[in-house]
Design a protein around this motif. Structure first.
Motif, PDB file in Angstrom:
ATOM      1  N   ALA A 148       0.831  -1.204   0.000  1.00 10.61           N
ATOM      2  CA  ALA A 148       0.000   0.000   0.000  1.00 10.61           C
ATOM      3  C   ALA A 148       0.859   1.244   0.000  1.00 10.61           C
ATOM      4  CB  ALA A 148      -0.921   0.002   1.230  1.00 10.61           C
ATOM      5  N   SER A 149       0.259   2.335  -0.499  1.00 13.56           N
ATOM      6  CA  SER A 149       0.907   3.655  -0.488  1.00 13.56           C
ATOM      7  C   SER A 149       0.024   4.605   0.312  1.00 13.56           C
ATOM      8  CB  SER A 149       1.089   4.184  -1.912  1.00 13.56           C
ATOM      9  OG  SER A 149       1.887   3.299  -2.676  1.00 13.56           O
ATOM     10  N   VAL A 150       0.621   5.285   1.287  1.00 10.16           N
ATOM     11  CA  VAL A 150      -0.135   6.255   2.081  1.00 10.16           C
ATOM     12  C   VAL A 150      -0.378   7.499   1.237  1.00 10.16           C
ATOM     13  CG1 VAL A 150      -0.154   7.680   4.157  1.00 10.16           C
ATOM     14  CG2 VAL A 150       0.851   5.388   4.222  1.00 10.16           C
ATOM     15  N   LEU A 151      -1.631   7.952   1.167  1.00 11.45           N
ATOM     16  CA  LEU A 151      -2.008   9.095   0.332  1.00 11.45           C
ATOM     17  C   LEU A 151      -1.836  10.397   1.100  1.00 11.45           C
ATOM     18  CD1 LEU A 151      -5.277   7.724  -1.347  1.00 11.45           C
ATOM     19  CD2 LEU A 151      -2.961   7.745  -2.298  1.00 11.45           C
ATOM     20  N   SER A 152      -1.327  11.383   0.413  1.00 11.28           N
ATOM     21  CA  SER A 152      -1.230  12.735   0.984  1.00 11.28           C
ATOM     22  C   SER A 152      -2.606  13.404   0.873  1.00 11.28           C
ATOM     23  CB  SER A 152      -0.179  13.543   0.245  1.00 11.28           C
ATOM     24  OG  SER A 152      -0.605  13.757  -1.110  1.00 11.28           O
ATOM     25  N   ASN A 153      -2.732  14.580   1.513  1.00 14.83           N
ATOM     26  CA  ASN A 153      -4.004  15.324   1.436  1.00 14.83           C
ATOM     27  C   ASN A 153      -4.335  15.683  -0.001  1.00 14.83           C
ATOM     28  OD1 ASN A 153      -4.385  15.185   4.180  1.00 14.83           O
ATOM     29  ND2 ASN A 153      -3.382  17.163   4.590  1.00 14.83           N
ATOM     30  N   ALA A 154      -3.312  16.053  -0.776  1.00 15.15           N
ATOM     31  CA  ALA A 154      -3.545  16.406  -2.189  1.00 15.15           C
ATOM     32  C   ALA A 154      -4.023  15.192  -2.960  1.00 15.15           C
ATOM     33  CB  ALA A 154      -2.275  16.979  -2.797  1.00 15.15           C
ATOM     34  N   ASP A 155      -3.429  14.022  -2.665  1.00 11.11           N
ATOM     35  CA  ASP A 155      -3.855  12.798  -3.355  1.00 11.11           C
ATOM     36  C   ASP A 155      -5.303  12.445  -2.997  1.00 11.11           C
ATOM     37  OD1 ASP A 155      -1.364  12.503  -4.525  1.00 11.11           O
ATOM     38  OD2 ASP A 155      -0.589  11.298  -2.848  1.00 11.11           O
ATOM     39  N   ILE A 156      -5.629  12.601  -1.698  1.00 15.59           N
ATOM     40  CA  ILE A 156      -6.999  12.285  -1.263  1.00 15.59           C
ATOM     41  C   ILE A 156      -8.002  13.184  -1.975  1.00 15.59           C
ATOM     42  CG2 ILE A 156      -8.579  12.272   0.705  1.00 15.59           C
ATOM     43  CD1 ILE A 156      -6.117  11.609   2.451  1.00 15.59           C
ATOM     44  N   PHE A 157      -7.671  14.498  -2.028  1.00 18.91           N
ATOM     45  CA  PHE A 157      -8.585  15.423  -2.697  1.00 18.91           C
ATOM     46  C   PHE A 157      -8.717  15.085  -4.170  1.00 18.91           C
ATOM     47  CE2 PHE A 157      -9.481  19.420  -4.933  1.00 18.91           C
ATOM     48  CZ  PHE A 157     -10.702  19.735  -4.345  1.00 18.91           C
ATOM     49  N   ALA A 158      -7.608  14.624  -4.799  1.00 20.37           N
ATOM     50  CA  ALA A 158      -7.650  14.248  -6.218  1.00 20.37           C
ATOM     51  C   ALA A 158      -8.639  13.113  -6.438  1.00 20.37           C
ATOM     52  CB  ALA A 158      -6.257  13.864  -6.697  1.00 20.37           C
ATOM     53  N   PHE A 159      -8.640  12.129  -5.535  1.00 21.79           N
ATOM     54  CA  PHE A 159      -9.583  11.015  -5.678  1.00 21.79           C
ATOM     55  C   PHE A 159     -11.036  11.454  -5.390  1.00 21.79           C
ATOM     56  CE2 PHE A 159      -5.787   8.349  -5.441  1.00 21.79           C
ATOM     57  CZ  PHE A 159      -6.096   7.358  -6.341  1.00 21.79           C
TER      58      PHE A 159
END
Length: 710
Positions: A148-159
């Motif tokens: 697994a890869s831990v998502l950053s806040n920017a990645d979470i918002f992208a999803f």
């Protein structure tokens, strides 16, 4: 006085006849179109409001929690794709039919963060992150580890970015529905309250109109203050029933039913768990009403007693103060007030025991049980568990359902008070009355005949026994006798304030019982010993606001009774203001107005019930002179204690214990030397004694007994 002493005001048979619930419904149906319209608006308001949790459920399950669905690599970029680690990813439910899908991945929440899991997962369970950044899932004692890869806040918002438009659309829809619901809620409340106001206006009109139909006998047994209490206080309590109580019961019941329906639509298991509140509420209402009804009956009866005493005390304040009865009156009132206070406290304790706090306990227990069980299994991923969106919707619905329950419970005191008040009002309306007749008849001559008339106010206690006499048009008949001999009763029967027990009374040969009371009285005039004046002016008290009586006729009536001097002393003449009971006018002025009132209606039969006993000799002389003129062509009945004022009467009836003891003219009765002679000599002797003259020896024999009777 014990509480049982108040039962006479609301005997149980009368209450059963009144059937307050059914009668209140019938009154409501008078304005059924408005009420049905209001209820239709209520349904729309409830429907639009209850769509909110469905919107929230979709927002959570599809747009927020939906991020944990399977993601697949996409071949082409569009509005639903998300770039991550050099590839395009799209949620499984966003693919078009037939669109190619690549390898699978998952975005999962772990604690307060999210991870990206290439290749997906086989089963879900309790999640955690290992020290090397992998995802561990434990279920049933079995543990699996995934890269697994831990998502950053920017990645979470992208999803989440592809779901923003959907979330905004649902938010605007939610806001729009709230505005629609608020508008229709306002409309249903306005129309329900407007209907309630109209219902109470009609009820008060009906009660007041019915009072005018009731016989005088009814008011002999019910003080005026209690009647006023039923028209004002009790109808105001009923108004609260329509305005607040029924509005809350209607809206609350519909709201609860709609919420239960929505719950069953979402999940039948959860709905069954939550509907336990319905039998609890029903049991609650039954137990509450069992105690509250008795308390409220005493409260309303005591309040009525207090109103009656206040009214009586205000009317009799000069007597209370003159005879130093202030303390005793205060004590009597304090006794009633204490009873009222005690039963109010009993209601307070009952309401405290069954207040909305108990609803809060039920609600919190239901919340804990639901979240503990269903929330736990949802989080742990147990098969068949409800989604987080469904759980949120249920929590929202459950919270909404308890609010109308609280409103219903809070209105139970007002409901009981209104039902008891309705019983009292309907008992009054069920009293037998007689419709007010608009029928007219030509002015009759005024030939009156009593034929063997018997009458009693109470059964078995006759007041008149076989009264027979005849009065022709233009004649004056005087009635004399000791107090309680039946003088006023004869005139009450003639005026049909009461009806005879047996015998007949005819006017121009027509039995008065065959004529409507109002038609008979149309050509009668009456002047009482204590004249009653209404708030207004002298002119309005003479005409009683009858449009057929002109201003000139008012002035002529006052002139005929010798009222010029009275009017000359008043700044506004016949427009002089008159306050309640004419308290700013002298007794003589009030009596002159009362005489003018009787004459303004041009009666064929004129009744004077001790009409000159409360005025000074000078005013009496003026009225007597005027009466000699106005009696012409009218049949006049006079009750007088001053025998000197009836010497010119055509016929004098001497009454004794309900029978005619003597009859004849003044000279005939004096020659007879009986009761009338003795009464006359007694009064003349008293007059000479006041003037300093010796008392006639003719009054020596039997004088004390006759004096007591006179």
């Amino acid at each position: 006085m014990h509480d049982e002493d108040f039962e006479w005001e609301l005997d149980r048979d009368a209450v059963r006849r009144a059937k307050p619930g059914k009668r209140l419904f019938q009154y409501a149906m008078t304005y059924k179109k408005t009420i049905i319209f209001a209820l239709a608006m209520l349904l729309i308001a409830i429907g639009t409001e209850l769509v909110g949790p469905f919107i929230a459920k979709r927002m959570i399950d599809v747009h927020i929690a939906g991020i944990e669905q399977s993601w697949y690599r996409a071949t082409a970029e569009d509005a639903k794709t998300v770039p991550f680690e050099g590839a395009l990813w799209k949620r499984a439910d966003r693919f078009a039919e037939g669109e190619a899908r690549g390898e699978e991945a998952r975005v999962l929440q772990v604690g307060r963060g999210f991870v990206f899991v290439p290749g997906g997962i086989e089963t879900d369970g309790e999640r955690s992150i290992t020290e090397d950044g992998s995802l561990r899932i434990v279920r049933g004692g079995e543990s699996r580890v995934y890269e697994a890869s831990v998502l950053s806040n920017a990645d979470i918002f992208a999803f989440y970015r592809p779901e923003v438009d959907g979330i905004l659309q649902l938010s605007w829809l939610y806001l729009g529905l709230l505005l629609v619901s608020a508008g229709f809620s306002w409309g249903q409340r306005y129309y329900l309250q407007a209907s309630a106001n109209r219902i109470i206006r009609k009820m008060r009109d009906d009660v007041f109109a019915h009072i005018n139909k009731l016989p005088i006998r009814y008011f002999d047994n019910l003080p005026a203050g209690k009647v006023v209490s039923r028209i004002t206080n009790d109808t105001e309590a009923i108004k609260e029933l329509y305005v607040t109580v029924l509005a809350n019961f209607f809206s609350g019941t519909l709201y609860i039913l709609a919420i239960i329906g929505a719950m069953f639509f979402l999940d039948a298991r959860l709905a069954l768990a939550c509907t336990i509140v319905i039998p609890l509420l029903a049991l609650w209402i039954v137990v509450y009403r069992k105690f509250a009804a008795g308390y409220n009956r005493v409260i309303r009866s005591t309040l009525s007693e207090m109103n009656g005493m206040i009214n009586e005390s205000i009317q009799g304040m000069p007597i209370i103060q003159a005879f130093r009865r202030e303390k005793q009156t205060e004590t009597e009132f304090e006794t009633m007030n204490t009873r009222y206070f005690d039963y109010r406290n009993k209601m307070l304790r009952l309401n405290s025991l069954t207040s909305h706090n108990l609803v809060g306990v039920f609600r919190n227990v239901a919340f804990v049980a639901m979240i503990w069980y269903f929330g736990g299994v949802s989080i742990n991923g147990v098969q068949g568990a409800v989604s987080l969106g469904v759980l949120y919707a249920f929590v929202d619905y459950l919270n909404r359902m308890f609010q109308p329950v609280v409103n219903i419970v809070n209105q139970l005191p007002n409901l009981e008070q209104a039902l008891v008040s309705a019983e009292r009002v309907f008992v009054l309306l069920d009293e037998k009355g007689e419709d007010v007749s608009d029928e007219t008849m030509p002015r009759y001559r005024g030939d009156v005949k009593f034929d063997d008339v018997c009458f009693s106010y109470k059964e078995g206690e006759p007041v008149l026994k076989g009264i027979s006499f005849e009065a022709k048009q233009g004649q004056t008949v005087a009635l004399v006798g000791h107090t309680g001999s039946g003088k006023s009763s004869i005139l009450n029967l003639l005026f049909r304030f009461y009806d005879v027990d047996s015998g007949r009374i005819t006017v121009d040969g027509v039995d008065i019982n065959t004529l409507p009371r109002q038609t008979l009285r149309r050509h009668m005039g009456i002047v009482l010993q204590d004249p009653f004046l209404f708030t207004g002016t002298i002119a309005s008290n003479v005409s009683l606001d009858d449009p057929s009586i002109s201003r000139e006729r008012i002035e002529k009536a006052l002139k005929d009774v010798g009222g010029e001097r009275m009017l000359a002393s008043l700044a506004n003449g016949i427009d002089e203001p008159v306050i309640e009971k004419g308290s700013t006018l002298s007794a003589g002025q009030r009596q002159l107005i009362s005489f003018a009132r009787a004459l303004a209606y041009d009666p064929a039969i004129l009744i004077l019930d001790e009409a000159t006993s409360n005025i000074d000799t000078e005013t009496e002389a003026v009225i007597q002179e005027a009466l000699d003129v106005v009696k012409q062509g009218r049949t006049t009945f006079v009750i007088a204690h001053r025998l000197s004022t009836i010497k010119s009467a055509d016929q004098i009836l001497v009454l004794d214990r309900g029978v005619v003891a003597e009859r004849g003219s003044h000279d005939e009765l004096m020659a007879l030397g009986g009761k009338y002679y003795q009464m006359y000599q007694l009064q003349q002797g008293g007059a000479r004694a006041e003037a300093g003259a010796p008392t006639s020896s003719g009054t020596a024999a039997g004088t004390p007994a006759i004096a007591a009777q006179a």
